[in-house]
Motif scaffolding. Structure first.
Motif, PDB file in Angstrom:
ATOM      1  N   VAL A  95     -10.887  28.768   5.927  1.00 24.50           N
ATOM      2  CA  VAL A  95     -11.725  29.439   4.928  1.00 24.50           C
ATOM      3  C   VAL A  95     -11.733  28.590   3.662  1.00 24.50           C
ATOM      4  O   VAL A  95     -10.730  28.521   2.947  1.00 24.50           O
ATOM      5  N   ILE A  96     -12.871  27.955   3.398  1.00 25.73           N
ATOM      6  CA  ILE A  96     -12.924  26.974   2.307  1.00 25.73           C
ATOM      7  C   ILE A  96     -13.182  27.666   0.965  1.00 25.73           C
ATOM      8  O   ILE A  96     -14.329  27.885   0.555  1.00 25.73           O
ATOM      9  N   PHE A  97     -12.114  28.049   0.291  1.00 28.49           N
ATOM     10  CA  PHE A  97     -12.172  28.484  -1.094  1.00 28.49           C
ATOM     11  C   PHE A  97     -11.937  27.256  -1.990  1.00 28.49           C
ATOM     12  O   PHE A  97     -11.464  26.217  -1.511  1.00 28.49           O
ATOM     13  N   PRO A  98     -12.267  27.330  -3.263  1.00 27.22           N
ATOM     14  CA  PRO A  98     -12.080  26.160  -4.151  1.00 27.22           C
ATOM     15  C   PRO A  98     -10.668  25.578  -4.118  1.00 27.22           C
ATOM     16  O   PRO A  98     -10.503  24.354  -4.117  1.00 27.22           O
ATOM     17  N   LYS A  99      -9.646  26.428  -4.089  1.00 30.06           N
ATOM     18  CA  LYS A  99      -8.274  25.909  -4.077  1.00 30.06           C
ATOM     19  C   LYS A  99      -8.016  25.076  -2.827  1.00 30.06           C
ATOM     20  O   LYS A  99      -7.421  23.982  -2.888  1.00 30.06           O
ATOM     21  N   LEU A 100      -8.481  25.580  -1.662  1.00 33.26           N
ATOM     22  CA  LEU A 100      -8.288  24.836  -0.421  1.00 33.26           C
ATOM     23  C   LEU A 100      -9.084  23.534  -0.423  1.00 33.26           C
ATOM     24  O   LEU A 100      -8.612  22.511   0.076  1.00 33.26           O
ATOM     25  N   SER A 101     -10.291  23.558  -1.000  1.00 36.26           N
ATOM     26  CA  SER A 101     -11.091  22.334  -1.101  1.00 36.26           C
ATOM     27  C   SER A 101     -10.347  21.280  -1.912  1.00 36.26           C
ATOM     28  O   SER A 101     -10.313  20.094  -1.545  1.00 36.26           O
ATOM     29  N   PHE A 102      -9.733  21.708  -3.003  1.00 37.92           N
ATOM     30  CA  PHE A 102      -8.966  20.786  -3.849  1.00 37.92           C
ATOM     31  C   PHE A 102      -7.785  20.199  -3.070  1.00 37.92           C
ATOM     32  O   PHE A 102      -7.534  18.996  -3.102  1.00 37.92           O
ATOM     33  N   GLN A 103      -7.083  21.059  -2.344  1.00 36.93           N
ATOM     34  CA  GLN A 103      -5.927  20.586  -1.578  1.00 36.93           C
ATOM     35  C   GLN A 103      -6.357  19.642  -0.450  1.00 36.93           C
ATOM     36  O   GLN A 103      -5.704  18.620  -0.197  1.00 36.93           O
ATOM     37  N   ASN A 104      -7.461  19.973   0.210  1.00 38.11           N
ATOM     38  CA  ASN A 104      -7.942  19.119   1.294  1.00 38.11           C
ATOM     39  C   ASN A 104      -8.398  17.757   0.785  1.00 38.11           C
ATOM     40  O   ASN A 104      -8.212  16.736   1.453  1.00 38.11           O
ATOM     41  N   HIS A 105      -9.016  17.735  -0.389  1.00 39.82           N
ATOM     42  CA  HIS A 105      -9.448  16.459  -0.964  1.00 39.82           C
ATOM     43  C   HIS A 105      -8.245  15.549  -1.183  1.00 39.82           C
ATOM     44  O   HIS A 105      -8.257  14.362  -0.815  1.00 39.82           O
ATOM     45  N   ALA A 106      -7.197  16.099  -1.745  1.00 41.43           N
ATOM     46  CA  ALA A 106      -5.990  15.300  -1.973  1.00 41.43           C
ATOM     47  C   ALA A 106      -5.383  14.839  -0.652  1.00 41.43           C
ATOM     48  O   ALA A 106      -4.928  13.686  -0.530  1.00 41.43           O
ATOM     49  N   MET A 107      -5.405  15.725   0.349  1.00 39.41           N
ATOM     50  CA  MET A 107      -4.853  15.367   1.654  1.00 39.41           C
ATOM     51  C   MET A 107      -5.637  14.233   2.299  1.00 39.41           C
ATOM     52  O   MET A 107      -5.068  13.292   2.864  1.00 39.41           O
TER      53      MET A 107
END
Length: 497
Positions: A95-107
């Motif tokens: 579920v792509i919420f903004p927080k997860l998008s931020f974490q995935n970008h860093a990953m």
């Protein structure tokens, strides 16, 4: 997960500069670049492996010549899909919420250099030869370079099969002791740019040549002959067949793409052209065989951008020039794939267009794949057809007419009636693709022919030509559609079994 993405510009324009590698770099997705159809099978298995290993989509990038070629492939009996355990609910992953998008970008930014290091040991990235000159190539261009350089072991040939993330360690090992590098690739100078950045990063004293440096053309496909010329200039060597006298060889005939003899699209375009003679009209095309309606003498495609765009562009013309008649041509397959949203928009925003659905009951341009209107799905199962007319009625199109374009007079009357009706109107030109359904009927020209050549000037059928100053129908090409007989002013053309 593997996304198969071909940088194939299609038969109309060989100048398309959209490059999957640039898209992949923007999306941070690994890329695999095959150099032959035979290699494509093996490489796509590797792409699946890397996709699973790093939990990422992978772009598989065959360029034009690879897409237009085929080869027999032996598939091991042990090949089988991976066992699927089923979907595991995990909102933190799916579920792509903004927080997860931020974490995935860093990953992803942390992961991709690791993939680049892994690619440095990938078996598809190879180097042969030795010397102070090196040639870097990818895709089908590697095959061209290899063909010439097999006689030049004093030159390093470095093959980049995984252009993104760039296999930095592998490339650095290839550059050891090298003074000059030539990059051979199609579409964008992606590999050249990566080499330039790498040379700057590591302060390497190496000259890098390619598209950016003006040594290789920026647009169009490469070929074996062209790459040979480029390599001869780079290496200061002679062509393989230097000294061969080719002055007596005739030039190859120009063979532009053309609609097949008997193609119902030719009849559809011709009917619209005749119906709108003397009236201001716009003809917006789409992606498919029918884009060839642009060719002379039909000249019936004013715009072509991408799948579905003909419908939306026709709407733009209708608002820009309300005194004109705006036509949008779309195939039955493209209608289901990308056309329906444009039709909904046209109805909702009260556009005034004539929607022309060229229904030949197949996806003709790319291999006759099934679509929702054919009654057979991708697995070969017989299913209920999705009725185009009912779909249009459900959207709110009030006037829908079905006609056989090979019945010229009736089709012209239908078009004129729709052109004089306000709002969104739809004409379904229904006639099967001639490549799938042919009759044994052939057209012949009688002695009453007056040699006016109207049949040649107006429809451009490849079965009709002039031989010894006489209009002639090639019975080997003729499919007996009868369009020519309907436009002959003296009824000199008739059909027989």
């Amino acid at each position: 997960m593997v996304i198969v993405s071909a940088d194939d510009p299609g038969p109309i324009s060989s100048q398309t500069e959209q490059d999957t590698r640039m898209f992949a770099q923007f999306c941070r997705i690994p890329v695999f670049d095959p150099s032959s159809p035979e290699e494509a099978y093996e490489m796509i298995q590797d792409a699946f492996t890397y996709s699973e290993k790093y939990k990422t989509p992978v772009l598989f990038r065959p360029t034009t010549r690879i897409c237009h070629a085929y080869a027999s492939i032996d598939i091991p009996e042990t090949t089988r899909p991976k066992d699927f355990d089923g979907f595991v609910k995990d909102s933190k992953r799916w579920v792509i919420f903004p927080k997860l998008s931020f974490q995935n970008h860093a990953m992803i930014e942390k992961r991709n250099p690791l993939i680049g290091d892994d690619f440095s040991t990938y078996s598809g990235n190879t180097v042969t030869g030795t010397g102070k000159k090196a040639v870097f190539a990818s895709g089908v261009s590697y095959a061209y370079a290899k063909e010439y350089l097999q006689h030049h072991p004093e030159v390093k040939l470095c093959r980049i099969a995984t252009p993104y993330p760039f296999p930095e360690q592998f490339v650095l090992s290839c550059l050891e002791g090298v003074d000059d590098v030539l990059c051979i690739e199609e579409l964008s100078p992606f590999m050249e740019s990566e080499l330039l950045k790498l040379a700057g990063k590591h302060h390497l004293s190496v000259n890098i040549y390619g598209k950016e440096a003006g040594h290789i053309k920026h647009s169009g496909e490469n070929s074996a002959n062209y790459i040979e010329k480029v390599l001869c200039d780079f290496l200061q060597t002679e062509p393989r067949f230097a000294g061969t006298d080719v002055s007596d060889m005739p030039e190859l005939p120009v063979r532009p793409p053309v609609l097949c003899a008997g193609c119902p699209h030719r009849a559809s375009f011709y009917a619209v052209k005749k119906a709108m003679t003397g009236k201001k009209s716009y003809f917006c095309g789409d992606i498919g065989c029918y884009t060839l309606g642009n060719a002379m003498p039909l000249d019936m495609v004013d715009t072509c951008l991408c799948m579905g765009a003909g419908i939306t562009m026709a709407q733009g013309f209708s608002w820009m020039d309300p005194d004109s008649t705006c036509f949008a041509f779309v195939g039955d397959s493209t209608f289901f794939a990308s056309g329906m949203t444009g039709v909904v928009n046209a109805i909702y925003n009260e556009a005034n267009i004539v929607l022309c659905i060229l229904d030949n009951s197949t996806t003709a341009m790319t291999g006759h794949q099934p679509h929702p209107g054919t009654g057979r799905n991708m697995m070969g199962n017989v299913v209920e057809k999705v009725d185009i007319k009912k779909v249009l009625e459900g959207m709110g199109v009030k006037k829908i007419v079905t006609t056989n374009p090979l019945d010229l007079k009736n089709t012209i009357d239908v078009i004129r009636d729709c052109a004089n009706t306000d709002g969104v109107k739809a004409i379904i030109f229904q006639s099967p693709c001639i490549a799938l359904f042919q009759s044994d009927k052939k057209m012949q020209i009688s002695d009453t022919c007056i040699q006016c050549k109207k049949c040649i000037r107006e429809i451009g059928c490849p079965a009709i030509s002039i031989i010894e100053n006489k209009v002639t129908i090639n019975s080997d090409l003729c499919t007996g559609c009868g369009l020519c007989s309907q436009i002959c002013p003296v009824n000199a053309i008739g059909g027989e079994k």
